[in-house]
Design an enzyme around this catalytic site. Sequence first.
Site, short mmCIF file in Angstrom:
data_model
loop_
_atom_site.label_atom_id
_atom_site.label_comp_id
_atom_site.label_asym_id
_atom_site.label_seq_id
_atom_site.Cartn_x
_atom_site.Cartn_y
_atom_site.Cartn_z
N ARG A 11 0.03 -12.95 150.07
CA ARG A 11 -0.05 -12.42 148.72
C ARG A 11 -1.48 -11.94 148.47
O ARG A 11 -2.39 -12.28 149.20
CB ARG A 11 0.31 -13.50 147.69
CG ARG A 11 1.78 -13.83 147.64
CD ARG A 11 2.03 -15.09 146.80
NE ARG A 11 1.51 -14.95 145.46
CZ ARG A 11 1.28 -15.96 144.63
NH1 ARG A 11 1.49 -17.20 145.03
NH2 ARG A 11 0.83 -15.75 143.41
N SER A 13 -3.43 -12.37 145.71
CA SER A 13 -4.30 -13.11 144.79
C SER A 13 -5.51 -13.66 145.55
O SER A 13 -5.46 -13.85 146.76
CB SER A 13 -3.53 -14.26 144.13
OG SER A 13 -3.34 -15.32 145.06
N LYS A 81 4.49 -25.54 148.04
CA LYS A 81 5.26 -25.86 146.84
C LYS A 81 6.03 -24.64 146.32
O LYS A 81 6.93 -24.78 145.50
CB LYS A 81 4.37 -26.46 145.74
CG LYS A 81 3.34 -25.55 145.11
CD LYS A 81 2.55 -26.33 144.05
CE LYS A 81 1.32 -25.62 143.55
NZ LYS A 81 1.52 -24.44 142.75
N ASP A 82 5.69 -23.42 146.79
CA ASP A 82 6.43 -22.22 146.39
C ASP A 82 7.68 -21.99 147.24
O ASP A 82 8.48 -21.12 146.92
CB ASP A 82 5.54 -20.97 146.50
CG ASP A 82 4.39 -20.98 145.50
OD1 ASP A 82 4.50 -21.69 144.48
OD2 ASP A 82 3.39 -20.29 145.75
N THR A 125 -0.41 -24.83 130.58
CA THR A 125 0.18 -24.95 131.91
C THR A 125 1.51 -24.21 131.93
O THR A 125 2.23 -24.21 130.94
CB THR A 125 0.43 -26.42 132.33
OG1 THR A 125 1.20 -26.42 133.54
CG2 THR A 125 1.19 -27.21 131.28
N SER A 127 3.85 -25.06 133.99
CA SER A 127 4.75 -25.92 134.75
C SER A 127 5.44 -26.96 133.86
O SER A 127 4.77 -27.82 133.27
CB SER A 127 3.93 -26.64 135.83
OG SER A 127 4.53 -27.85 136.21
N ARG A 129 7.01 -29.46 134.87
CA ARG A 129 6.70 -30.76 135.47
C ARG A 129 5.41 -31.33 134.88
O ARG A 129 5.33 -32.51 134.53
CB ARG A 129 6.54 -30.60 137.00
CG ARG A 129 5.93 -31.82 137.70
CD ARG A 129 5.53 -31.49 139.13
NE ARG A 129 4.49 -30.47 139.23
CZ ARG A 129 3.20 -30.68 139.05
NH1 ARG A 129 2.75 -31.88 138.75
NH2 ARG A 129 2.33 -29.69 139.16
N ARG A 130 4.38 -30.47 134.79
CA ARG A 130 3.12 -30.93 134.21
C ARG A 130 3.29 -31.24 132.73
O ARG A 130 2.77 -32.24 132.23
CB ARG A 130 2.03 -29.86 134.40
CG ARG A 130 1.53 -29.77 135.85
CD ARG A 130 0.55 -28.63 136.04
NE ARG A 130 0.04 -28.60 137.42
CZ ARG A 130 -0.31 -27.50 138.07
NH1 ARG A 130 -0.20 -26.31 137.49
NH2 ARG A 130 -0.77 -27.56 139.30
N ARG A 151 0.58 -18.14 132.12
CA ARG A 151 0.68 -17.62 133.48
C ARG A 151 -0.65 -17.01 133.85
O ARG A 151 -1.54 -16.89 133.04
CB ARG A 151 1.75 -16.50 133.55
CG ARG A 151 3.17 -16.95 133.45
CD ARG A 151 4.00 -16.97 134.73
NE ARG A 151 3.47 -16.43 135.96
CZ ARG A 151 3.97 -15.41 136.60
NH1 ARG A 151 4.99 -14.74 136.12
NH2 ARG A 151 3.47 -15.04 137.75
N GLY A 152 -0.75 -16.53 135.08
CA GLY A 152 -1.96 -15.80 135.46
C GLY A 152 -2.72 -16.51 136.56
O GLY A 152 -2.42 -17.64 136.92
N ASN A 153 -3.70 -15.80 137.11
CA ASN A 153 -4.48 -16.37 138.20
C ASN A 153 -5.50 -17.38 137.65
O ASN A 153 -5.58 -17.60 136.45
CB ASN A 153 -5.16 -15.25 139.01
CG ASN A 153 -6.13 -14.43 138.16
OD1 ASN A 153 -6.68 -14.92 137.18
ND2 ASN A 153 -6.33 -13.18 138.54
N VAL A 154 -6.27 -17.96 138.55
CA VAL A 154 -7.22 -19.01 138.16
C VAL A 154 -8.19 -18.49 137.09
O VAL A 154 -8.43 -19.16 136.08
CB VAL A 154 -8.00 -19.52 139.41
CG1 VAL A 154 -9.15 -20.43 139.00
CG2 VAL A 154 -7.05 -20.27 140.35
N THR A 156 -7.85 -16.08 134.91
CA THR A 156 -7.16 -15.87 133.63
C THR A 156 -6.97 -17.20 132.93
O THR A 156 -7.22 -17.34 131.72
CB THR A 156 -5.78 -15.22 133.88
OG1 THR A 156 -5.97 -14.00 134.60
CG2 THR A 156 -5.06 -14.91 132.58
N ARG A 157 -6.54 -18.20 133.69
CA ARG A 157 -6.24 -19.50 133.08
C ARG A 157 -7.50 -20.19 132.55
O ARG A 157 -7.52 -20.70 131.44
CB ARG A 157 -5.51 -20.40 134.09
CG ARG A 157 -4.13 -19.86 134.42
CD ARG A 157 -3.41 -20.72 135.44
NE ARG A 157 -2.21 -20.04 135.90
CZ ARG A 157 -1.06 -20.66 136.16
NH1 ARG A 157 -0.96 -21.97 136.02
NH2 ARG A 157 -0.01 -19.98 136.57
N CYS A 244 20.35 -32.11 139.03
CA CYS A 244 19.80 -31.95 137.68
C CYS A 244 18.78 -30.83 137.66
O CYS A 244 18.25 -30.44 138.69
CB CYS A 244 19.18 -33.25 137.18
SG CYS A 244 17.55 -33.64 137.84
#
Length: 319
Positions: A11, A13, A81-82, A125, A127, A129-130, A151-154, A156-157, A244
């Site tokens: 990718r 990024s 994880k993806d 976040t 996620s 899960r988070r 959303r967004g890259n590091v 951006t976040r 689930c």
Amino acid sequence: MTERALRLGTRRSKLAMAQSGQVAEAVRRLSGRAVELVEITTYGDVSREHLAQIGGTGVFVAALREALARGEVDFAVHSLKDLPTTQPDELALAAVPKREDPRDVLIARDGLSFERLPNGARIGTGSPRRMAQLNAYARTHGLTIETVPIRGNVDTRIGFVRNGELDAVVLAAAGLNRIGRTDEVTDFLSVDFVLPAPGQGALAIECSASDADLVATLAGLDDPHTRVAVTAERSLLAALEAGCSAPVGALADLLGDGQEFTEMRLRGVVGTTDGSSLVQLSTTGPVPTSHDDAAALGRALADEMLAKGAAGLMGERAL
């Protein structure tokens, strides 16, 4: 005659390029062949929708796998994880290198740790899960927080914190380590409170299953301890995904006396995104010696979690 360069699909990024560059260097050393990076744009990179709306983890992987299938690249690097939990027969998961730090981290304004965040703090976040675990963690500290989907890259976040839109964001430690930005972390979130995504911190190196020579070369980068741990985590995820739709956190730790690992502890969690209801369980056993043993450990813990009501947390999957 010089062998042609191996083409590594990645990718675009900054993080993907950094981790692919590290793998490329390792493959050069191992094989003595040149490796060139081939940048591929995935749907997950260009879509601004939330991940849950565009199909979850697989959106970052599909374009790389298609490039492999078409022969445009020889191998590809993914964040493990993806990777969807079902492995296509035509592709080999040739190597899972040694895992980076699997933890989640907080980057907050004014250098704040999680416990010192103000009441009503807005934490970004993307996620679920988070969100589930952060909300539950806040509750145990008598805190109210608001989790804000981003959303967004590091850049951006982290920008949301720097410009005052958010009080904090949560990211994966591994990604920040790989791009050399760990110094911006204000708190490392203990896995006792926030379990990572299954496979977080690990990379997956895939190539065509029919290219036996390349499969054998890439296998030199495989870390057996990491592989057995992530196999158990992903097996837990697969079994829960079947039963689930709740967000899943999982981590397998190898335990030992410093000389050798003797046991593996697998922990899993699912919960509602508001954190009001979590099912958290763990199991410890001998270190699995095969893929099947590791997978069986994951399935067994998932079955226990489902028996404890995991499936009811966000509704049964429609069959």
